[in-house]
Every structure is written in structure tokens, then in C-alpha cells.
Design a protein around this motif. Structure first.
Motif, PDB file in Angstrom:
ATOM      1  N   GLU A  32       0.823  -1.211   0.000  1.00 22.40           N
ATOM      2  CA  GLU A  32       0.000   0.000   0.000  1.00 22.40           C
ATOM      3  C   GLU A  32       0.858   1.262   0.000  1.00 22.40           C
ATOM      4  N   ALA A  33       2.079   1.145   0.537  1.00 22.41           N
ATOM      5  CA  ALA A  33       2.993   2.281   0.559  1.00 22.41           C
ATOM      6  C   ALA A  33       3.805   2.401  -0.729  1.00 22.41           C
ATOM      7  N   GLY A  34       3.554   1.497  -1.673  1.00 24.29           N
ATOM      8  CA  GLY A  34       4.197   1.585  -2.968  1.00 24.29           C
ATOM      9  C   GLY A  34       5.426   0.733  -3.153  1.00 24.29           C
ATOM     10  N   ALA A  35       5.734  -0.146  -2.197  1.00 24.24           N
ATOM     11  CA  ALA A  35       6.912  -0.996  -2.315  1.00 24.24           C
ATOM     12  C   ALA A  35       6.663  -2.113  -3.322  1.00 24.24           C
ATOM     13  N   VAL A  36       7.688  -2.426  -4.109  1.00 22.89           N
ATOM     14  CA  VAL A  36       7.639  -3.562  -5.028  1.00 22.89           C
ATOM     15  C   VAL A  36       8.278  -4.752  -4.322  1.00 22.89           C
ATOM     16  N   LEU A  37       7.486  -5.792  -4.093  1.00 17.04           N
ATOM     17  CA  LEU A  37       7.975  -6.959  -3.357  1.00 17.04           C
ATOM     18  C   LEU A  37       8.358  -8.072  -4.316  1.00 17.04           C
ATOM     19  N   ALA A  38       9.649  -8.437  -4.263  1.00 15.11           N
ATOM     20  CA  ALA A  38      10.124  -9.562  -5.075  1.00 15.11           C
ATOM     21  C   ALA A  38       9.811 -10.897  -4.402  1.00 15.11           C
ATOM     22  N   GLY A  39       9.613 -10.866  -3.079  1.00 11.03           N
ATOM     23  CA  GLY A  39       9.304 -12.079  -2.345  1.00 11.03           C
ATOM     24  C   GLY A  39       8.944 -11.755  -0.918  1.00 11.03           C
ATOM     25  N   THR A  40       8.271 -12.679  -0.260  1.00  7.47           N
ATOM     26  CA  THR A  40       7.910 -12.516   1.154  1.00  7.47           C
ATOM     27  C   THR A  40       8.187 -13.820   1.883  1.00  7.47           C
ATOM     28  N   ARG A  41       8.556 -13.702   3.143  1.00 11.11           N
ATOM     29  CA  ARG A  41       8.785 -14.870   3.977  1.00 11.11           C
ATOM     30  C   ARG A  41       8.149 -14.635   5.346  1.00 11.11           C
ATOM     31  N   SER A  42       7.332 -15.607   5.787  1.00 12.97           N
ATOM     32  CA  SER A  42       6.627 -15.498   7.064  1.00 12.97           C
ATOM     33  C   SER A  42       7.234 -16.447   8.087  1.00 12.97           C
ATOM     34  N   PHE A  43       7.322 -15.974   9.332  1.00 12.81           N
ATOM     35  CA  PHE A  43       7.802 -16.771  10.449  1.00 12.81           C
ATOM     36  C   PHE A  43       6.815 -16.634  11.600  1.00 12.81           C
ATOM     37  N   PRO A  44       6.836 -17.550  12.577  1.00 14.77           N
ATOM     38  CA  PRO A  44       5.933 -17.433  13.730  1.00 14.77           C
ATOM     39  C   PRO A  44       6.207 -16.170  14.543  1.00 14.77           C
ATOM     40  N   ASP A  45       5.210 -15.737  15.273  1.00 15.95           N
ATOM     41  CA  ASP A  45       5.337 -14.561  16.135  1.00 15.95           C
ATOM     42  C   ASP A  45       6.466 -14.760  17.152  1.00 15.95           C
ATOM     43  N   HIS A  46       7.269 -13.717  17.356  1.00  8.39           N
ATOM     44  CA  HIS A  46       8.403 -13.727  18.297  1.00  8.39           C
ATOM     45  C   HIS A  46       9.493 -14.728  17.901  1.00  8.39           C
ATOM     46  N   HIS A  47       9.569 -15.071  16.642  1.00  6.60           N
ATOM     47  CA  HIS A  47      10.494 -16.114  16.187  1.00  6.60           C
ATOM     48  C   HIS A  47      11.945 -15.734  16.453  1.00  6.60           C
ATOM     49  N   PRO A  48      12.729 -16.618  17.108  1.00  6.84           N
ATOM     50  CA  PRO A  48      14.171 -16.368  17.282  1.00  6.84           C
ATOM     51  C   PRO A  48      14.924 -16.832  16.035  1.00  6.84           C
ATOM     52  N   TYR A  49      15.454 -15.906  15.285  1.00  7.94           N
ATOM     53  CA  TYR A  49      16.046 -16.240  13.992  1.00  7.94           C
ATOM     54  C   TYR A  49      17.372 -16.972  14.161  1.00  7.94           C
ATOM     55  N   ARG A  50      17.505 -18.064  13.402  1.00  9.00           N
ATOM     56  CA  ARG A  50      18.729 -18.859  13.406  1.00  9.00           C
ATOM     57  C   ARG A  50      19.625 -18.427  12.255  1.00  9.00           C
ATOM     58  N   ASP A  51      20.913 -18.670  12.422  1.00 10.48           N
ATOM     59  CA  ASP A  51      21.882 -18.255  11.405  1.00 10.48           C
ATOM     60  C   ASP A  51      21.545 -18.826  10.038  1.00 10.48           C
ATOM     61  N   ALA A  52      21.117 -20.082  10.012  1.00  9.58           N
ATOM     62  CA  ALA A  52      20.804 -20.712   8.733  1.00  9.58           C
ATOM     63  C   ALA A  52      19.645 -20.008   8.035  1.00  9.58           C
ATOM     64  N   GLU A  53      18.669 -19.550   8.793  1.00  9.94           N
ATOM     65  CA  GLU A  53      17.522 -18.846   8.213  1.00  9.94           C
ATOM     66  C   GLU A  53      17.949 -17.496   7.639  1.00  9.94           C
ATOM     67  N   LEU A  54      18.804 -16.807   8.368  1.00 10.43           N
ATOM     68  CA  LEU A  54      19.266 -15.505   7.905  1.00 10.43           C
ATOM     69  C   LEU A  54      20.155 -15.646   6.669  1.00 10.43           C
ATOM     70  N   THR A  55      20.971 -16.677   6.659  1.00 12.68           N
ATOM     71  CA  THR A  55      21.800 -16.936   5.470  1.00 12.68           C
ATOM     72  C   THR A  55      20.916 -17.218   4.259  1.00 12.68           C
TER      73      THR A  55
END
Length: 331
Positions: free
Chosen positions: A245-268
């Protein structure tokens, strides 16, 4: 947790019917607990909670209410359970803390005003008072009876409302809706949607004020995309919709659970995907405080603020609360 698809599929979905007996037990226990009298706070307690599990915009609403309280001459201090953090509290959130200590939302609140986390809410309220609070703005805890609320707002995501209207695990409600209404002093309806309008209609029929609001991007330059957007919040789709709605062009989206603690492998994996798509990475403020610094430096953060359509109507409710306090109702 991720919301099961059948919660949005209607009241009569087979899975919802199958889980109805367990939901009845859960809801009855929650309703009895919610009805217990709580300890009086040392100053007015304004609670921003929601009827359901998951996110609805409580933290932006808490920030907006605290800003109004300051404008009215109050000294607000935030109180949160500190969900996802290891510390039980009561403790004041400070620069030495991370999301693993106090949870993600208190870190955001502490940027705006003093913030306390405490699993024991009355003890947390006492610490708030010692920090100079003349009003306590409590993020979440609507169904927690331990600390009496002077005013409780139910924050409702208009796109989802109360979904199928059933109690967990058959639906998202924490307590049967009819048992929650007596505890509510106002509804904050965020965004637009028929599901939210149904809740608003019931609120108005009960004489409960409805305050319409929306989440607005704050000082974000989204023209330099495309973007790979990711979020681990109650409803990531709301974040993605806000970006579009703000005009961003999204090439992709990724959803995670609420309060998700991100692991190195996910960030990589996110970094690799962004490189493959030729995209920049963007996330929410709430997610950003859970990222390691080496990765956070590579991520754009979309800040949002909650804007009321009729701020004066909210201000009138808050003014009445503070007038009671100055007249000697509270110690």
C-alpha cells in the motif's frame, strides 16, 4: 504460533467442531480467571490487549496512547510481561538488555518512555510508580486479572476480527467473547474489513466506544526496491500489505511465527534469496530487535505508527481517567 487455516474457514469447519469440547473447557477456565478481582494499581492502569491470540497492533496502540498521556501532562511508564524473554522481573528495560532478556516488544516501548517487564504485574506496577509513573500503559494482559485495569482497550485487526468466533484451540479467542465484553472500555479497530466491522457493531450495540485507526509507515523510503520482505509477527500478511500500500515492489515474502528467534541458517537463506532476486531486505521494527547486529546492518526497517481517525474521542476517555486520578481516587 502459526494460525491454523481453519480458524478463518468459518464457525462450522469440521476441525473447529471437533475441538469444541476442549475449547469449552479452556474458555470456561479463562473466563473464571478473567473475572477475578485484581490488585489496585498505584496509579491509573490503561491496558492495550486483544480478544484473540496473535497480533493486532497492540504495541503501536500502546505507543500512541502513551503519547496522548504525555500530551495530557501525565508521566506514562510501560508495563509488559516480557513475553519471550528469560527475565521474570520486575526490571526496568535498559540498553544492556536484548530480546532474549526481556522480549522484543519492551525494547520498542523503551525507546519512547520508561518500560518495565514483570510476570508479576502488581510488582511491576509498583516499580513503574517508583520510576515516577502517574499512569501505567500495559501492553497486553487483558485476560490477566492480577492487576486491576482502570481502562482496557481491545485492539482488533479489522481484516480478521475474531476469525471464526471460537475459543482456542477451535479458534483464536482467549476467552468467549461474551465473557470479555464486561471488561472492555473501548475497542481500537485497526484497518478495514468486514470481520472487524462485525466486532465494531457488537461493541456499539453494547455502548462500548469504537476508535478507528490505521498503521501508517513512518519515514520509510520504499522507492529503491525491489524488496524481499520477512516478518515473524502475529500476522505477517499485514506487514506485506502495508508495504504494498505504501508503494513498495515486493520480489518475495517470507513469514515466520510470532516472536520467532532467527537462526543463522535462516538468515543466510534470506540473504542468499535476496541476492538471487536482486532485492533488498526489509522487516518490521519488532523483528529487527531480534536480529544479530551483523545481519541487522544489512536490513531496512519499516517503522509504523498508529493514527486515530478521531483522536479527540480517545483523548476524552484518557482525560476522564486522569481527572479521577488528580481528584484523589488513586494513592
Amino acid at each position: 504460533m502459526r494460525e491454523p487455516g481453519f480458524w478463518q474457514a468459518g464457525h462450522g469447519h469440521p476441525a473447529a467442531r471437533l475441538l469444541a469440547p476442549l475449547a469449552a473447557l479452556y474458555g470456561a477456565a479463562g473466563a473464571r480467571r478473567m473475572d477475578r478481582p485484581g490488585a489496585e494499581g498505584p496509579c491509573p492502569v490503561i491496558c492495550l490487549g486483544n480478544f484473540t491470540l496473535g497480533g493486532a497492533g497492540k504495541t503501536p496502540a500502546a505507543l500512541a496512547v502513551a503519547a496522548m498521556m504525555r500530551d495530557l501532562g501525565a508521566a506514562p511508564v510501560f508495563l509488559s510481561r516480557g513475553y519471550g524473554g528469560r527475565l521474570a522481573g520486575p526490571v526496568q528495560v535498559s540498553a544492556i538488555h536484548g530480546a532474549a532478556d526481556v522480549g522484543d516488544e519492551p525494547l520498542l516501548l523503551a525507546r519512547a518512555a520508561p518500560a518495565v517487564i514483570a510476570r508479576d504485574r502488581p510488582a511491576g506496577a509498583a516499580l513503574c510508580r517508583s520510576l515516577g509513573a502517574t499512569a501505567i500503559v500495559m501492553d497486553d494482559g487483558l485476560q490477566n486479572p492480577s492487576l486491576a485495569k482502570t481502562l482496557a482497550f481491545a485492539v482488533v485487526d479489522a481484516a480478521t476480527g475474531v476469525s471464526n468466533g471460537r475459543v482456542f484451540p477451535a479458534g483464536p479467542l482467549r476467552v468467549p467473547l461474551r465473557r470479555q465484553w464486561p471488561h472492555i472500555g473501548g475497542v481500537i479497530l485497526v484497518g478495514e474489513g468486514a470481520a472487524g466491522e462485525a466486532v465494531a457493531s457488537e461493541a456499539m450495540a453494547r455502548g462500548c466506544p469504537v476508535h478507528r485507526a490505521r498503521l501508517v509507515p513512518d519515514a520509510a523510503d520504499l522507492s529503491s526496491g525491489p524488496w524481499l520482505a520477512f516478518a515473524g509477527i502475529g500476522r505477517p500478511e499485514k506487514f506485506f500489505s502495508t508495504l504494498r500500500e505504501a508503494g513498495a515492489v515486493l520480489a518475495g515474502t517470507r513469514s515466520f511465527p510470532d516472536h520467532h528467534p532467527y537462526r543463522d541458517a535462516e538468515l543466510t537463506a534470506l540473504a542468499d534469496e535476496a541476492h538471487r532476486l536482486g532485492a533488498r531486505i526489509i522487516t518490521t521494527e519488532k523483528d529487527a530487535v531480534r536480529l544479530p547486529s551483523h545481519f541487522a546492518a544489512r536490513v531496512e526497517v519499516l517503522k509504523v505508527v498508529l493514527r486515530f481517525e478521531d483522536a479527540d474521542s480517545v483523548r476524552r476517555q484518557l482525560t476522564a481517567i486522569m481527572e479521577r486520578a488528580t481528584s484523589g481516587t488513586y494513592p
